[in-house]
Design a protein around this motif. Structure first.
Motif: not given
Lengths: 63, 63
Positions: B60-62, B48, A27, B8-12, B45-46
């Motif tokens: 987290e997709e960028t 998380k 982070y 991948i986290r997308k919209n929670d 992405g990075t």
């Protein structure tokens, strides 16, 4: 078990900094490491590589 | 064994994108995932969070 050891890469050498790491949270230019007992270590750096089968987390220090 | 699944986290919500991941290499805004068979997936992405005991890699997709 699947805990891993965290290392800092310095001048092509790996320095072991923490054992039994269970969560890794990068982070804002820091890597937050938490171990089995809930102890936390914060490293100024970025994750270079994680090798799950070798149980190794390699961090490149930035300071 | 200690492979993990990548999400991948997308919209929670967490979308599972790869199983049996053994190495994780973040590099210049991408995350390079390699599985037990040597198959590779590259995600814009990075990282998380990584939870080794839950065998979860959350990205987290960028784009």
């Amino acid at each position: 078990m699947c805990e891993s050891a965290a290392f800092i890469r310095k001048n092509d050498k790996l320095e072991r900094i923490m054992d039994n790491v269970v969560t890794i949270d990068p982070y804002e230019g820091k890597v937050y490491l938490t171990d089995l007992l809930g102890e936390q270590k914060i490293v100024d750096g970025t994750i270079k590589e994680i090798r799950l089968m070798d149980h190794k987390i390699i961090i490149e220090e930035t300071n």
